[in-house]
Motif scaffolding. Structure first.
Motif, PDB file in Angstrom:
ATOM      1  N   GLU A  64      17.762  23.991  11.702  1.00  0.00           N
ATOM      2  CA  GLU A  64      16.441  23.695  11.137  1.00  0.00           C
ATOM      3  C   GLU A  64      15.958  22.328  11.626  1.00  0.00           C
ATOM      4  OE1 GLU A  64      14.456  22.813   6.782  1.00  0.00           O
ATOM      5  OE2 GLU A  64      16.387  23.833   6.877  1.00  0.00           O
ATOM      6  N   LYS A  65      14.685  22.249  11.924  1.00  0.00           N
ATOM      7  CA  LYS A  65      14.120  21.073  12.590  1.00  0.00           C
ATOM      8  C   LYS A  65      14.384  19.766  11.835  1.00  0.00           C
ATOM      9  CE  LYS A  65       9.779  19.294  14.483  1.00  0.00           C
ATOM     10  NZ  LYS A  65       8.341  19.585  14.704  1.00  0.00           N
ATOM     11  N   ASN A  66      14.213  19.765  10.518  1.00  0.00           N
ATOM     12  CA  ASN A  66      14.290  18.518   9.749  1.00  0.00           C
ATOM     13  C   ASN A  66      15.605  18.345   8.995  1.00  0.00           C
ATOM     14  OD1 ASN A  66      11.657  17.587  10.417  1.00  0.00           O
ATOM     15  ND2 ASN A  66      10.788  19.060   8.969  1.00  0.00           N
ATOM     16  N   ILE A  67      16.629  19.104   9.373  1.00  0.00           N
ATOM     17  CA  ILE A  67      17.869  19.093   8.601  1.00  0.00           C
ATOM     18  C   ILE A  67      18.573  17.728   8.619  1.00  0.00           C
ATOM     19  CG2 ILE A  67      19.433  19.846  10.458  1.00  0.00           C
ATOM     20  CD1 ILE A  67      20.710  21.746   8.355  1.00  0.00           C
ATOM     21  N   LEU A  68      18.374  16.949   9.687  1.00  0.00           N
ATOM     22  CA  LEU A  68      19.040  15.642   9.809  1.00  0.00           C
ATOM     23  C   LEU A  68      18.134  14.463   9.437  1.00  0.00           C
ATOM     24  CD1 LEU A  68      20.904  16.216  13.210  1.00  0.00           C
ATOM     25  CD2 LEU A  68      21.864  16.337  10.914  1.00  0.00           C
ATOM     26  N   ARG A  71      19.446  12.000   6.683  1.00  0.00           N
ATOM     27  CA  ARG A  71      20.637  11.329   7.201  1.00  0.00           C
ATOM     28  C   ARG A  71      20.257  10.279   8.240  1.00  0.00           C
ATOM     29  NH1 ARG A  71      25.216  14.575  10.574  1.00  0.00           N
ATOM     30  NH2 ARG A  71      26.030  12.782  11.721  1.00  0.00           N
ATOM     31  N   PHE A  72      19.320  10.619   9.121  1.00  0.00           N
ATOM     32  CA  PHE A  72      18.841   9.664  10.127  1.00  0.00           C
ATOM     33  C   PHE A  72      18.227   8.440   9.468  1.00  0.00           C
ATOM     34  CE2 PHE A  72      18.300  11.301  14.677  1.00  0.00           C
ATOM     35  CZ  PHE A  72      19.518  11.941  14.644  1.00  0.00           C
ATOM     36  N   LYS A  73      17.454   8.663   8.415  1.00  0.00           N
ATOM     37  CA  LYS A  73      16.803   7.536   7.737  1.00  0.00           C
ATOM     38  C   LYS A  73      17.843   6.527   7.242  1.00  0.00           C
ATOM     39  CE  LYS A  73      12.377   9.110   5.874  1.00  0.00           C
ATOM     40  NZ  LYS A  73      11.624   9.396   4.628  1.00  0.00           N
ATOM     41  N   LYS A  74      18.886   7.020   6.594  1.00  0.00           N
ATOM     42  CA  LYS A  74      19.919   6.126   6.073  1.00  0.00           C
ATOM     43  C   LYS A  74      20.631   5.389   7.200  1.00  0.00           C
ATOM     44  CE  LYS A  74      20.857   8.883   1.926  1.00  0.00           C
ATOM     45  NZ  LYS A  74      21.853   9.716   1.203  1.00  0.00           N
ATOM     46  N   ASP A  75      20.969   6.129   8.253  1.00  0.00           N
ATOM     47  CA  ASP A  75      21.666   5.502   9.383  1.00  0.00           C
ATOM     48  C   ASP A  75      20.805   4.426  10.029  1.00  0.00           C
ATOM     49  OD1 ASP A  75      23.976   6.980   9.106  1.00  0.00           O
ATOM     50  OD2 ASP A  75      23.354   8.546  10.502  1.00  0.00           O
ATOM     51  N   PHE A  79      21.329   0.493  10.727  1.00  0.00           N
ATOM     52  CA  PHE A  79      21.264  -0.103  12.070  1.00  0.00           C
ATOM     53  C   PHE A  79      20.332  -1.313  12.088  1.00  0.00           C
ATOM     54  CE2 PHE A  79      22.020   4.350  14.095  1.00  0.00           C
ATOM     55  CZ  PHE A  79      23.320   4.344  13.611  1.00  0.00           C
ATOM     56  N   ILE A  80      19.191  -1.169  11.426  1.00  0.00           N
ATOM     57  CA  ILE A  80      18.214  -2.269  11.398  1.00  0.00           C
ATOM     58  C   ILE A  80      18.817  -3.502  10.722  1.00  0.00           C
ATOM     59  CG2 ILE A  80      16.016  -3.019  10.400  1.00  0.00           C
ATOM     60  CD1 ILE A  80      15.020  -0.119  10.894  1.00  0.00           C
ATOM     61  N   GLU A  81      19.574  -3.292   9.643  1.00  0.00           N
ATOM     62  CA  GLU A  81      20.213  -4.423   8.963  1.00  0.00           C
ATOM     63  C   GLU A  81      21.246  -5.089   9.861  1.00  0.00           C
ATOM     64  OE1 GLU A  81      19.486  -5.988   6.050  1.00  0.00           O
ATOM     65  OE2 GLU A  81      17.722  -4.706   6.346  1.00  0.00           O
ATOM     66  N   LEU A  82      22.005  -4.285  10.607  1.00  0.00           N
ATOM     67  CA  LEU A  82      22.980  -4.857  11.550  1.00  0.00           C
ATOM     68  C   LEU A  82      22.285  -5.705  12.606  1.00  0.00           C
ATOM     69  CD1 LEU A  82      25.401  -1.826  12.131  1.00  0.00           C
ATOM     70  CD2 LEU A  82      25.886  -3.913  10.855  1.00  0.00           C
ATOM     71  N   GLU A  83      21.167  -5.211  13.124  1.00  0.00           N
ATOM     72  CA  GLU A  83      20.414  -5.967  14.131  1.00  0.00           C
ATOM     73  C   GLU A  83      19.838  -7.250  13.544  1.00  0.00           C
ATOM     74  OE1 GLU A  83      19.774  -5.023  17.710  1.00  0.00           O
ATOM     75  OE2 GLU A  83      21.686  -4.226  16.996  1.00  0.00           O
TER      76      GLU A  83
END
Length: 216
Positions: A64-68, A71-75, A79-83
């Motif tokens: 399904e197109k939006n299944i991830l 999960r992507f939003k959280k990841d 990532f933004i916080e690490l940067e």
């Protein structure tokens, strides 16, 4: 991606590809992503598309197109916080070096013998760098290389008179230093002589001269 990708040369190739993609209006697809570290690595190297077992195993039908999506939003928030943390540390280092070099260059008056002056500065940078030198506004090296060897500083004259204006961003950084009146910290790169991963901090001093210190 490969499991042993974390080398400066490999990283440099991917960085070059990301610059090329930006220049020609292309997008990057990273394949073989098998864990969150590789996902972060790909994201931080300007990937637009991602593929690998970390997201889904091969199936006979499209997922399904939006299944991830969630999960992507959280990841990506992570990532933004690490940067943010990484860039804050870089700005802190740059600020500390500017403060120390401002103090040093004011307390040690510059004289006609630039090698002697360079040595006086170098011995006060024991923890910060392993190599130090001065160029003029045209990129010509005006001093010997100050090199820290077994905790002692040596002046090596072999590269005195060399021109470094061909280096990426060299002229741009000189202009930035003049306009902003402060030093600039480079990104990480492989040193030509030692093959080590280093950064260079460049700092404007009197008489249109610029101090460069190399940091491991």
């Amino acid at each position: 991606l490969k499991s042993n990708q974390q080398t400066t040369s490999y990283d440099g190739v991917l960085y070059s590809l990301s610059l090329l993609a930006r220049k020609i209006g292309a997008e990057l697809l990273f394949e073989g992503i098998e864990n969150s570290d590789q996902f972060y690595y790909s994201w931080s190297r300007n990937a637009r598309y991602y593929q690998g077992y970390f997201f889904s195993k091969p199936q006979g039908i499209l997922i399904e197109k939006n299944i991830l999506k969630e999960r992507f939003k959280k990841d990506i928030y992570h990532f933004i916080e690490l940067e943010r943390k990484k860039y804050k540390l870089e700005y802190q280092l740059s600020h500390q070096l500017n403060e120390k070099l401002n103090s040093l260059t004011q307390s040690v008056p510059i004289d006609h013998n630039l090698d002697e002056w360079l040595y006086k500065i170098a011995v006060n940078l024991e923890e910060e760098c392993f190599r130090i030198y001065i160029t003029d506004k045209n990129g010509y090296q005006m001093t010997s290389n100050g090199m820290r060897v077994n905790k002692d500083w040596m002046l090596l004259p072999a590269l005195k008179g060399s021109n470094w204006s061909w280096r990426p961003f060299f002229i741009e950084n000189l202009i930035r230093m003049d306009e902003e009146n402060k030093g600039i910290l480079s990104d990480v790169y492989s040193d030509i002589e030692t093959s080590e991963s280093v950064r260079t901090f460049s700092f404007p001093i009197d008489y249109q001269l610029y101090l460069f210190i190399d940091i491991r």
